[in-house]
Design an enzyme around this catalytic site. Structure first.
Site, PDB file in Angstrom:
ATOM      1  N   TRP A  62       0.841  -1.210   0.000  1.00 13.83           N
ATOM      2  CA  TRP A  62       0.000   0.000   0.000  1.00 13.83           C
ATOM      3  C   TRP A  62       0.870   1.252   0.000  1.00 13.83           C
ATOM      4  O   TRP A  62       0.510   2.255  -0.621  1.00 13.83           O
ATOM      5  CB  TRP A  62      -0.954  -0.008   1.203  1.00 13.83           C
ATOM      6  CG  TRP A  62      -2.139  -0.924   0.997  1.00 13.83           C
ATOM      7  CD1 TRP A  62      -2.205  -1.999   0.157  1.00 13.83           C
ATOM      8  CD2 TRP A  62      -3.424  -0.826   1.613  1.00 13.83           C
ATOM      9  NE1 TRP A  62      -3.441  -2.579   0.232  1.00 13.83           N
ATOM     10  CE2 TRP A  62      -4.214  -1.892   1.108  1.00 13.83           C
ATOM     11  CE3 TRP A  62      -3.982   0.043   2.554  1.00 13.83           C
ATOM     12  CZ2 TRP A  62      -5.535  -2.095   1.509  1.00 13.83           C
ATOM     13  CZ3 TRP A  62      -5.305  -0.167   2.957  1.00 13.83           C
ATOM     14  CH2 TRP A  62      -6.065  -1.221   2.428  1.00 13.83           C
ATOM     15  N   ASP A  79       3.890  -0.655  11.310  1.00  3.83           N
ATOM     16  CA  ASP A  79       3.601  -2.089  11.452  1.00  3.83           C
ATOM     17  C   ASP A  79       4.442  -2.675  12.589  1.00  3.83           C
ATOM     18  O   ASP A  79       5.498  -2.139  12.924  1.00  3.83           O
ATOM     19  CB  ASP A  79       3.909  -2.849  10.155  1.00  3.83           C
ATOM     20  CG  ASP A  79       3.119  -4.155  10.031  1.00  3.83           C
ATOM     21  OD1 ASP A  79       2.221  -4.219   9.157  1.00  3.83           O
ATOM     22  OD2 ASP A  79       3.369  -5.103  10.800  1.00  3.83           O
ATOM     23  N   ASP A 119      -4.900  -1.642   6.872  1.00  6.90           N
ATOM     24  CA  ASP A 119      -5.057  -3.008   6.355  1.00  6.90           C
ATOM     25  C   ASP A 119      -4.637  -3.979   7.458  1.00  6.90           C
ATOM     26  O   ASP A 119      -4.302  -5.123   7.197  1.00  6.90           O
ATOM     27  CB  ASP A 119      -4.161  -3.167   5.103  1.00  6.90           C
ATOM     28  CG  ASP A 119      -4.624  -4.297   4.196  1.00  6.90           C
ATOM     29  OD1 ASP A 119      -5.794  -4.688   4.274  1.00  6.90           O
ATOM     30  OD2 ASP A 119      -3.792  -4.794   3.401  1.00  6.90           O
ATOM     31  N   LYS A 159      -9.742  -2.313   6.428  1.00  6.44           N
ATOM     32  CA  LYS A 159     -10.141  -3.697   6.210  1.00  6.44           C
ATOM     33  C   LYS A 159     -11.129  -4.096   7.303  1.00  6.44           C
ATOM     34  O   LYS A 159     -10.967  -3.715   8.471  1.00  6.44           O
ATOM     35  CB  LYS A 159      -8.891  -4.572   6.340  1.00  6.44           C
ATOM     36  CG  LYS A 159      -9.120  -6.053   6.038  1.00  6.44           C
ATOM     37  CD  LYS A 159      -8.062  -6.927   6.667  1.00  6.44           C
ATOM     38  CE  LYS A 159      -6.726  -6.960   5.981  1.00  6.44           C
ATOM     39  NZ  LYS A 159      -6.709  -7.545   4.661  1.00  6.44           N
TER      40      LYS A 159
HETATM   41  C1  LIG Z   1      -2.573  -7.866   5.357  1.00  5.61           C
HETATM   42  S1  LIG Z   1      -1.089  -7.270   6.054  1.00  5.61           S
HETATM   43  C2  LIG Z   1      -0.958  -5.682   5.319  1.00  5.61           C
HETATM   44  C3  LIG Z   1      -0.499  -5.685   3.888  1.00  5.61           C
HETATM   45  C4  LIG Z   1      -0.143  -4.310   3.388  1.00  5.61           C
HETATM   46  N1  LIG Z   1      -1.328  -3.452   3.260  1.00  5.61           N
HETATM   47  C5  LIG Z   1       0.548  -4.353   2.056  1.00  5.61           C
HETATM   48  O1  LIG Z   1      -0.030  -3.947   1.054  1.00  5.61           O
HETATM   49  O2  LIG Z   1       1.714  -4.763   2.007  1.00  5.61           O
HETATM   50  C6  LIG Z   1      -1.569  -6.913   7.701  1.00  5.61           C
HETATM   51  C7  LIG Z   1      -0.502  -6.312   8.556  1.00  5.61           C
HETATM   52  O3  LIG Z   1      -1.080  -5.812   9.763  1.00  5.61           O
HETATM   53  C8  LIG Z   1      -0.053  -5.822  10.735  1.00  5.61           C
HETATM   54  N2  LIG Z   1      -0.624  -5.630  12.082  1.00  5.61           N
HETATM   55  C9  LIG Z   1      -1.448  -6.455  12.765  1.00  5.61           C
HETATM   56  N3  LIG Z   1      -1.727  -5.951  13.983  1.00  5.61           N
HETATM   57  C10 LIG Z   1      -1.060  -4.762  14.074  1.00  5.61           C
HETATM   58  C11 LIG Z   1      -0.946  -3.774  15.101  1.00  5.61           C
HETATM   59  N4  LIG Z   1      -1.594  -3.911  16.273  1.00  5.61           N
HETATM   60  N5  LIG Z   1      -0.156  -2.689  14.880  1.00  5.61           N
HETATM   61  C12 LIG Z   1       0.488  -2.557  13.693  1.00  5.61           C
HETATM   62  N6  LIG Z   1       0.418  -3.455  12.681  1.00  5.61           N
HETATM   63  C13 LIG Z   1      -0.346  -4.556  12.868  1.00  5.61           C
HETATM   64  C14 LIG Z   1       0.595  -7.182  10.531  1.00  5.61           C
HETATM   65  O4  LIG Z   1       1.874  -7.237  11.107  1.00  5.61           O
HETATM   66  C15 LIG Z   1       0.597  -7.290   9.001  1.00  5.61           C
HETATM   67  O5  LIG Z   1       1.834  -6.913   8.467  1.00  5.61           O
END
Ligand SMILES: C[S@@+](CC[C@H](N)C(=O)[O-])C[C@H]1O[C@@H](n2cnc3c(N)ncnc32)[C@H](O)[C@@H]1O
Length: 204
Positions: A62, A79, A119, A159
């Site tokens: 993204w 992240d 996301d 999301k």
């Molecule tokens: C589906 S991936 C995102 C993909 C990203 N939009 C891309 O295009 O590359 C979901 C991400 O959310 C992160 N995530 C989950 N919980 C989180 C939190 N509490 N704080 C920050 N990031 C988090 C995960 O580590 C993961 O990398």
């Protein structure tokens, strides 16, 4: 189903998936990049010089889309996992739910922002109800944060997974924003309950 069989199925699915192939051709780090491209095509929120916050940004798909659309703005990707550098993108490694991380985000922009996308999704457990609840909770926290950091005419995209928490999210979003829409990009897997909520204009 056995774990081996599940991962073999997943690998085969990835090989057949046109968005996985296309992301390799176009140099995107994730097939998710196409979801944001599609959402923007419909809702038209990217502008040249905006301030943009990307929550759950790893591995960076993204953020790559953002750099193609934002020229003189400010882009911050957050992240828990580290993200390989991308030109014109700043990174913050940490848990968004941690108050100290939220403070760092405020300090980074030091002003209200135009666009907040999330996301975020925790590692899946395999239990669809638990997964949709955990993602929904992150979305609710992101809405709260959006209400504090977005400009009045700002845009919030997140999301969500259709499930028990969906109605709670929709009601909360409708309290905080004047315009709330739900959209499933065609690049989001049909069999997945994943959808996106797109909100505009704070109610105040
Ligand atoms: C589906 S991936 C995102 C993909 C990203 N939009 C891309 O295009 O590359 C979901 C991400 O959310 C992160 N995530 C989950 N919980 C989180 C939190 N509490 N704080 C920050 N990031 C988090 C995960 O580590 C993961 O990398």
């Amino acid at each position: 189903m056995k774990k081996n069989k599940v991962s073999k199925n997943w690998i085969n699915k990835q090989k057949r998936d046109i968005y996985v192939r296309e992301s390799k051709i176009q140099g995107y780090r994730s097939r998710s990049a196409f979801k944001l491209i599609e959402i923007d095509k419909k809702f038209n929120f990217f502008k040249k010089n905006i301030k943009f916050l990307d929550l759950g940004g790893a591995p960076g798909g993204w953020a790559q889309v953002a750099t193609k659309n934002i020229k003189n703005g400010k882009i911050l990707s957050v992240d828990i996992k580290p993200i390989e550098p991308i030109d014109n993108v700043d990174f913050l490694i940490g848990d968004f739910t941690d108050f100290q991380i939220q403070k760092k985000i405020f300090n980074y922009f030091n002003t209200k922002i135009d666009l907040l996308v999330s996301d975020m999704a925790p590692n899946t457990t395999g239990n669809k109800n638990i997964d949709s609840l955990a993602t929904g909770n992150l979305c609710i926290l992101a809405i709260d944060f959006a209400s504090k950091i977005l400009k009045d005419n700002g845009v919030f995209v997140s999301k969500i997974f259709m499930g028990s928490v969906f109605e709670e999210i929709r009601l909360k979003a409708q309290k905080v924003f004047k315009n709330v829409k739900i959209f499933k990009p065609s690049s989001s897997r049909k069999e997945s309950k994943e959808n996106y909520i797109i909100c505009k204009n704070l109610s105040n």
